[in-house]
Write an enzyme that holds these catalytic residues in place. Sequence first.
Site, PDB file in Angstrom:
ATOM      1  N   CYS A  53       0.842  -1.212   0.000  1.00  0.00           N
ATOM      2  CA  CYS A  53       0.000   0.000   0.000  1.00  0.00           C
ATOM      3  C   CYS A  53       0.870   1.252   0.000  1.00  0.00           C
ATOM      4  O   CYS A  53       0.562   2.240  -0.667  1.00  0.00           O
ATOM      5  CB  CYS A  53      -0.920   0.019   1.216  1.00  0.00           C
ATOM      6  N   ARG A 136      -7.870  -4.467  -3.126  1.00  0.00           N
ATOM      7  CA  ARG A 136      -7.421  -3.297  -3.900  1.00  0.00           C
ATOM      8  C   ARG A 136      -8.425  -3.077  -5.030  1.00  0.00           C
ATOM      9  O   ARG A 136      -8.273  -3.632  -6.127  1.00  0.00           O
ATOM     10  CB  ARG A 136      -6.018  -3.530  -4.458  1.00  0.00           C
TER      11      ARG A 136
END
Length: 237
Positions: A53, A136
């Site tokens: 991330c 995601r």
Amino acid sequence: MDATQLAVPMPRIGDKAPAFTAVTTQGQINFPEQFSGSWVILFSHPADFTPVCTSEFMTFATMEDQFAQANCRLVGLSIDGLYSHIAWLRTIKEKIEFKGMKNVEVKFPLIEDITMEVAEKYGMIQPGESTTKAVRAVFVIDPKGIIRTIIYYPLSLGRNFDELYRVIVALQTADAFSVATPADWRPGDPVIVPPAGSCGVAKERMEAKEDDVTCYDWFFCTKQLPKEKVFDMILKK
Ligand code: BEZ
């Protein structure tokens, strides 16, 4: 849980983007209303203070001006609280160096969603992958608030942000020039005319033998669309 037990149906391409208000690192937002007139990429990540991330946020933040020039704004989300978001983004700016990027300031809003309300509305929780972290997800929303593209990646796989930019340019090109874009299309490559699905038009076009159109068969016609025309259109938005 399987897909038939989902409390909220997952949004689909062509649907209006589900509305919500939320607290973000840039203040309260009213989504998608406040972004009306702009393209928006609403994307989720699994958790703050995680390495994949972090690499994604640094990349997206570095490309933010490029997206802004295409009239596209970025909005992130994870199932973390505001103070975690703020501490993580500060750590990224102060300490992390990755692939030549450093001192990276994330200026786009990052939504706090500890209640998972927004994540559930957008189908970002996929229990086979995780019940506590968003996958995601990427939702590309047009200036009228319509979902135009949805992409999902699992937790372990960082996204390709050049591809997300290509998606924005391709969608805007399709809208502006009434064309479709073939596999791996990039500005300057031939485009497909007319868009898929209108084969009656394709047959007429083939018979008319338009100068700038090449037809290989009734269902496959292309034409040149110079890169400059694409970028002029993008910059005028
Ligand atoms: C990461 O961003 O590194 C990550 C987050 C959740 C699970 C796996 C990896």
